[in-house]
Design a protein around this motif. Structure first.
Motif, PDB file in Angstrom:
ATOM      1  N   GLU A  95       0.718  -1.243  -0.095  1.00 23.86           N
ATOM      2  CA  GLU A  95       0.099   0.109  -0.233  1.00 23.86           C
ATOM      3  C   GLU A  95       0.921   1.279  -0.028  1.00 23.86           C
ATOM      4  N   LEU A  96       2.004   1.226   0.328  1.00 21.46           N
ATOM      5  CA  LEU A  96       2.858   2.413   0.717  1.00 21.46           C
ATOM      6  C   LEU A  96       3.895   2.534  -0.703  1.00 21.46           C
ATOM      7  N   LEU A  97       4.583   1.478  -1.146  1.00 19.77           N
ATOM      8  CA  LEU A  97       5.479   1.674  -2.049  1.00 19.77           C
ATOM      9  C   LEU A  97       4.708   2.573  -3.204  1.00 19.77           C
ATOM     10  N   ASP A  98       5.475   3.528  -3.713  1.00 18.65           N
ATOM     11  CA  ASP A  98       5.088   4.163  -4.979  1.00 18.65           C
ATOM     12  C   ASP A  98       3.965   5.044  -4.677  1.00 18.65           C
ATOM     13  N   ARG A  99       3.660   5.181  -3.362  1.00 21.17           N
ATOM     14  CA  ARG A  99       2.424   6.198  -3.068  1.00 21.17           C
ATOM     15  C   ARG A  99       3.115   7.569  -3.121  1.00 21.17           C
ATOM     16  N   ARG A 100       2.214   8.533  -3.879  1.00 19.69           N
ATOM     17  CA  ARG A 100       2.507   9.863  -3.971  1.00 19.69           C
ATOM     18  C   ARG A 100       2.461  10.717  -2.893  1.00 19.69           C
ATOM     19  N   VAL A 101       3.314  11.474  -2.296  1.00 19.76           N
ATOM     20  CA  VAL A 101       3.214  12.173  -1.037  1.00 19.76           C
ATOM     21  C   VAL A 101       3.866  13.429  -1.047  1.00 19.76           C
ATOM     22  N   GLN A 102       3.844  14.060   0.220  1.00 20.76           N
ATOM     23  CA  GLN A 102       4.514  15.447   0.228  1.00 20.76           C
ATOM     24  C   GLN A 102       4.968  15.509   1.511  1.00 20.76           C
ATOM     25  N   LEU A 103       6.170  16.276   1.461  1.00 19.89           N
ATOM     26  CA  LEU A 103       7.191  16.507   2.473  1.00 19.89           C
ATOM     27  C   LEU A 103       6.979  17.757   3.269  1.00 19.89           C
ATOM     28  N   ASP A 104       6.987  17.562   4.438  1.00 18.45           N
ATOM     29  CA  ASP A 104       6.809  19.159   5.392  1.00 18.45           C
ATOM     30  C   ASP A 104       8.047  19.274   5.870  1.00 18.45           C
ATOM     31  N   PRO A 105       8.711  20.651   6.197  1.00 15.92           N
ATOM     32  CA  PRO A 105       7.954  21.467   5.412  1.00 15.92           C
ATOM     33  C   PRO A 105       8.617  21.731   3.944  1.00 15.92           C
ATOM     34  N   GLY A 106       7.843  22.619   3.212  1.00 22.37           N
ATOM     35  CA  GLY A 106       8.243  22.734   1.609  1.00 22.37           C
ATOM     36  C   GLY A 106       7.366  22.313   0.717  1.00 22.37           C
ATOM     37  N   GLY A 107       6.666  21.043   1.209  1.00 23.03           N
ATOM     38  CA  GLY A 107       5.680  20.423   0.295  1.00 23.03           C
ATOM     39  C   GLY A 107       6.300  19.853  -0.957  1.00 23.03           C
TER      40      GLY A 107
END
Length: 426
Positions: A95-107
């Motif tokens: 469920e997590l590999l290749d999942r599109r995510v965003q990093l904080d801070p900076g996005g």
């Protein structure tokens, strides 16, 4: 537990699981995490795949050693029930590999390439760090790799957006086609189709042959027709014919017309035979050689790596042409006989023809009886003009003797839990 304090889970995929006696239990396929509203997810166990494609749950409390080389279980009970994910659980790799995510801070946006679990002083394993490949204007795999705390990543839970497949495929790369087919059955339909479409044609062809008919049809339908025809070309003609038999005749005709003529012709011929007969289950591409070929040439031919063991076990001898339907069929030579004969001898001098070949209309029960009677792994199939049109191998017989849904794990009844002196409980 004797283990590193931090373990990256993608590195565990495929790692062998042993009981305390050193006997192989299975191989790691995933990790199970329990989601918690205000805390990091807790790892509650691993999913291991046992022989016959059964996936079972191994409690983290029963694991005495875990690293990228091996997982060792302590004494306890081994629950053989097939693993079923609970609503509040997360299959980390699936469920997590290749999942599109965003990093904080900076996005910054990126794709998950690995997730680490760490053991606390109290012995609890939690998901703590995430490796994210930054999404750039170039190929995502070339972006900067961030290794950050779980809390710094947004989008790890909930419904995933469209995502890639590169990192999941990297984890699955060394799996046998049958094992990869088993993984695909565990994925949601949309994700399964994404992963299947990302395989190259040859790999997808091998995997399709190991899937239940329902999944084969659904994956093929999700491809564009040109790609579907390319994949069918890579399949063995008998497997391609079996798959096409599951489609409506108009769709069969469209795909056959898109295939190269020399690849489509043997498939069309197989589709003409009645189900449950030698003609419908045979391979039309056995090893065929002329009688003036030498033993050495025959041995070189059966060493070719693309041949399955059942097909490579014997050479069929016939007059030209060497493609089916051949010229007059003369007999066959088993590889053990080839190993005993001088390399320079001709096949025509060592051929065996004292067993009557099958006819295309020979029913499957008769084929099974004759192969069992003569201890054969393959039998020739000839037409009324004594031309070799194919061969039925033992794997063909097994495949068509088992129930139609034998590859569908949901159709297989789960065994009762078993208590054993060594293992892990589920």
């Amino acid at each position: 537990m004797t283990s590193p304090t931090r373990v990256y889970l993608a590195r565990l995929a495929g790692v062998a699981v042993f009981d305390p006696n050193g006997d192989l239990v299975g191989r790691v396929r995933d990790a199970v995490a329990r989601l918690r509203p205000t805390q990091r997810p807790e790892i509650v166990g691993l999913v291991a795949e046992m022989p016959m494609r059964r996936r079972i749950f191994l409690s983290i409390n029963r694991i005495t050693s875990i690293d990228a080389e091996a997982v060792v279980l302590g004494t306890g009970t081994l629950n053989l029930r097939r693993f079923e994910k609970r609503p509040n659980e997360l299959l980390v790799l699936q469920e997590l590999l290749d999942r599109r995510v965003q990093l904080d801070p900076g996005g910054q946006s990126g794709a998950v390439v690995d997730v680490a679990m760490e053991c606390s002083r109290g012995g609890e394993w939690n998901l703590t760090r995430v490796a994210v490949r930054e999404q750039t204007g170039r190929l995502a795999r070339r972006g900067h790799l961030h290794q950050v705390e779980w809390e710094r990543v947004r989008g790890l839970t909930g419904i995933a957006d469209a995502r890639g497949t590169a990192n999941l495929l990297a984890v699955l790369e060394d799996m046998r086609p049958a094992d990869l087919a088993n993984v695909l059955q565990d994925l949601p339909d949309a994700r399964r189709n994404e992963v299947a479409a990302a395989l190259d044609d040859e790999r997808l062809a091998d995997v399709l042959s190991e899937l239940p008919e329902r999944d084969q049809v659904e994956i093929l339908a999700a491809l564009d027709r040109e790609r579907a025809a390319d994949v069918l070309e890579e399949m063995d003609p008998d497997d391609a014919a079996d798959l096409l038999n599951e489609l409506p005749p108009p769709e069969q005709d469209v795909l056959l017309d898109l295939m190269q003529p020399d690849e489509a012709d043997p498939v069309r011929q197989l589709l003409k035979y009645s189900p449950g007969t030698a003609g419908s289950v045979m391979t039309s591409e056995p090893v065929i050689m002329p009688p003036d070929a030498t033993v050495a040439e025959a041995l070189a031919r059966i060493r070719e790596p693309q041949l399955s063991p059942a097909v490579a076990a014997q050479v069929f001898v016939a007059r030209a042409p060497m493609t089916t339907p051949t010229g007059r069929y003369l007999g066959m030579v088993h590889f053990q006989r080839l190993l005993r004969e001088p390399p320079a001898d001709l096949l025509g001098g060592v051929v065996v023809n004292d067993i009557d070949p099958l006819q295309p209309a020979t029913p499957l029960p008769e084929i099974t009886r004759r192969m069992a009677t003569y201890d054969l792994v393959a039998m020739p199939v000839i037409d009324q003009n004594n031309r070799l049109v194919g061969a039925v191998t033992v794997d063909d017989v097994l495949d068509h003797s088992l129930p139609r849904d034998w590859r569908d794990r949901d159709a297989i009844a789960a065994p009762s839990p078993v208590t054993a002196p060594d293992g892990a409980d589920g």
